[in-house]
Design a protein around this motif. Sequence first.
Motif, PDB file in Angstrom:
ATOM      1  N   VAL A 247       0.817  -1.202   0.035  1.00  0.00           N
ATOM      2  CA  VAL A 247       0.093   0.056  -0.092  1.00  0.00           C
ATOM      3  C   VAL A 247       0.907   1.158  -0.080  1.00  0.00           C
ATOM      4  O   VAL A 247       1.935   1.383   0.841  1.00  0.00           O
ATOM      5  CB  VAL A 247      -0.802   0.204   1.196  1.00  0.00           C
ATOM      6  N   LEU A 248       0.620   2.101  -0.822  1.00  0.00           N
ATOM      7  CA  LEU A 248       1.249   3.410  -0.960  1.00  0.00           C
ATOM      8  C   LEU A 248       0.191   4.574  -0.573  1.00  0.00           C
ATOM      9  O   LEU A 248      -0.761   4.795  -1.231  1.00  0.00           O
ATOM     10  CB  LEU A 248       2.106   3.382  -2.329  1.00  0.00           C
ATOM     11  N   LEU A 249       0.691   5.338   0.211  1.00  0.00           N
ATOM     12  CA  LEU A 249      -0.209   6.918   0.516  1.00  0.00           C
ATOM     13  C   LEU A 249       0.525   7.898   0.060  1.00  0.00           C
ATOM     14  O   LEU A 249       1.968   8.155   0.387  1.00  0.00           O
ATOM     15  CB  LEU A 249      -0.548   6.796   1.744  1.00  0.00           C
ATOM     16  N   ARG A 250       0.011   8.820  -0.797  1.00  0.00           N
ATOM     17  CA  ARG A 250       0.770  10.127  -0.988  1.00  0.00           C
ATOM     18  C   ARG A 250      -0.056  11.259  -0.224  1.00  0.00           C
ATOM     19  O   ARG A 250      -1.025  11.558   0.035  1.00  0.00           O
ATOM     20  CB  ARG A 250       0.435  10.281  -2.357  1.00  0.00           C
ATOM     21  N   PHE A 251       0.961  12.031   0.378  1.00  0.00           N
ATOM     22  CA  PHE A 251       0.553  13.085   1.080  1.00  0.00           C
ATOM     23  C   PHE A 251       1.085  14.648   0.412  1.00  0.00           C
ATOM     24  O   PHE A 251       1.725  14.342  -0.604  1.00  0.00           O
ATOM     25  CB  PHE A 251       1.318  13.185   2.535  1.00  0.00           C
ATOM     26  N   PRO A 252       0.676  15.508   0.700  1.00  0.00           N
ATOM     27  CA  PRO A 252       1.139  16.690   0.155  1.00  0.00           C
ATOM     28  C   PRO A 252       2.468  17.078   0.610  1.00  0.00           C
ATOM     29  O   PRO A 252       3.346  16.283   1.453  1.00  0.00           O
ATOM     30  CB  PRO A 252       0.392  18.063   1.160  1.00  0.00           C
ATOM     31  N   ASN A 253       3.362  17.650  -0.289  1.00  0.00           N
ATOM     32  CA  ASN A 253       4.657  18.234   0.138  1.00  0.00           C
ATOM     33  C   ASN A 253       5.620  16.899  -0.042  1.00  0.00           C
ATOM     34  O   ASN A 253       6.575  16.795   0.767  1.00  0.00           O
ATOM     35  CB  ASN A 253       4.990  18.822   1.467  1.00  0.00           C
ATOM     36  N   GLU A 254       5.288  15.872  -1.079  1.00  0.00           N
ATOM     37  CA  GLU A 254       6.319  14.604  -1.355  1.00  0.00           C
ATOM     38  C   GLU A 254       6.533  13.806  -0.302  1.00  0.00           C
ATOM     39  O   GLU A 254       7.401  12.893  -0.468  1.00  0.00           O
ATOM     40  CB  GLU A 254       7.626  15.220  -1.676  1.00  0.00           C
ATOM     41  N   LEU A 255       5.631  13.913   0.767  1.00  0.00           N
ATOM     42  CA  LEU A 255       5.775  12.780   1.786  1.00  0.00           C
ATOM     43  C   LEU A 255       4.866  11.604   1.288  1.00  0.00           C
ATOM     44  O   LEU A 255       4.096  11.658   0.701  1.00  0.00           O
ATOM     45  CB  LEU A 255       5.056  13.549   3.341  1.00  0.00           C
ATOM     46  N   LEU A 256       5.711  10.598   1.589  1.00  0.00           N
ATOM     47  CA  LEU A 256       4.973   9.251   1.104  1.00  0.00           C
ATOM     48  C   LEU A 256       5.025   8.238   2.227  1.00  0.00           C
ATOM     49  O   LEU A 256       5.869   8.271   3.197  1.00  0.00           O
ATOM     50  CB  LEU A 256       6.035   8.434   0.017  1.00  0.00           C
ATOM     51  N   ALA A 257       3.956   7.363   2.348  1.00  0.00           N
ATOM     52  CA  ALA A 257       4.135   6.274   3.492  1.00  0.00           C
ATOM     53  C   ALA A 257       3.725   5.080   2.366  1.00  0.00           C
ATOM     54  O   ALA A 257       2.861   4.865   1.745  1.00  0.00           O
ATOM     55  CB  ALA A 257       2.908   6.510   4.173  1.00  0.00           C
ATOM     56  N   HIS A 258       4.672   4.027   2.794  1.00  0.00           N
ATOM     57  CA  HIS A 258       4.555   2.785   2.028  1.00  0.00           C
ATOM     58  C   HIS A 258       4.475   1.420   3.225  1.00  0.00           C
ATOM     59  O   HIS A 258       5.039   1.583   4.247  1.00  0.00           O
ATOM     60  CB  HIS A 258       5.911   2.497   1.268  1.00  0.00           C
ATOM     61  N   PHE A 259       3.616   0.454   2.878  1.00  0.00           N
ATOM     62  CA  PHE A 259       3.386  -0.342   3.698  1.00  0.00           C
ATOM     63  C   PHE A 259       3.465  -1.831   2.969  1.00  0.00           C
ATOM     64  O   PHE A 259       2.881  -1.982   2.104  1.00  0.00           O
ATOM     65  CB  PHE A 259       1.934  -0.462   4.423  1.00  0.00           C
ATOM     66  N   HIS A 260       4.074  -3.026   3.645  1.00  0.00           N
ATOM     67  CA  HIS A 260       3.996  -4.183   3.112  1.00  0.00           C
ATOM     68  C   HIS A 260       3.212  -5.034   4.255  1.00  0.00           C
ATOM     69  O   HIS A 260       3.868  -5.085   5.461  1.00  0.00           O
ATOM     70  CB  HIS A 260       5.613  -4.468   3.148  1.00  0.00           C
TER      71      HIS A 260
END
Length: 343
Positions: free
Chosen positions: A207-220
Amino acid sequence: MTGKTTIGVIGCGYWGPNLLRNFAENESAELRWLCDLDQNRLHTLGRRYPAVQTTTDYKQLLADPQVSAVAIATPVWTHFSFAREALEAGKHVLVEKPLTANVAEAEELIEIAERHQLVLMVDHTFIYTGAVRKIKEIVQSGELGDLLYFDATRINLGLFQDDINVVWDLAPHDFSIMDFMIDLQPEAVSAVGSCHIKRGIENIAYVLLRFPNELLAHFHFNWLSPVKIRHTLIAGSRKMIVYDDIEPTEKVRVYDRGVTATRSEQGLDKEAAYRTLVSYRTGDVWVPKLDSTEALHYVCVEFLSAIAEQRQPLSDGRAGLRVVRLLAAAQESIDHGGMAIRL
């Protein structure tokens, strides 16, 4: 509100006994009812808590005017109906994660709780751990600088579920941790998953989440791994954190490491118009001291305190809704081959 909060627990399977123990040990609570469909389980737990009434009919529990609060530890698809009936019966409610099986159900529970001025809380256990609370403190202090990415791995061999997939089983933990630490809300979700064991039940997902200001969150998330890993990286522009929940003592490490990039314009030479200068910084590693108290102790304390103080708990219905929104969006993306879902 004075005196003890009387508690009934619906669901005494995997997680229920942990709730029972913590409420029984809390001086602000009076454990009054245990409810489960399994008579043998009720008999076993009834011997452990002889002063507590047992029943296989949850309506008997809800009909007791002396019960002021209910904890629900049942399968996800039953959360909404149990919680709704409990709220409509005038009971404060603590629900096991995730709050509900879809967004509309979560929104309805919040509306009912607010209308009746009742506490609705979801058991996002990990945000009550000493490790996550310490990381939150560090992030809030600004010590990490600007957040760059949040990367979490939660994998193991089994336990395979029949009614929910690996995302709905494992992701609530990491989504709630991320939601607790990061004040920003993601803009889009994309996810992919595969069903190797049972058709329609994903046992592995990214799962990949995109935030404002280039912040990314990635989950396995994975039920089909030869090793158990509970690992999170939180990177900032100044410092970075490694959180290893399996590590027995040093679960959190703060690294004074990073990269600084500066661009210098090189006059009229268009081919070398911009030269990126990268410098690496390697400093100390800090291992903070953590509170080792069981997280579920604090969950129960927060629930009872919110009731007594007539306030919203830390992991309230809206926190539960935010996590359910991410779960639903991730599932929608998986169902559409990884398509980005706007939030």
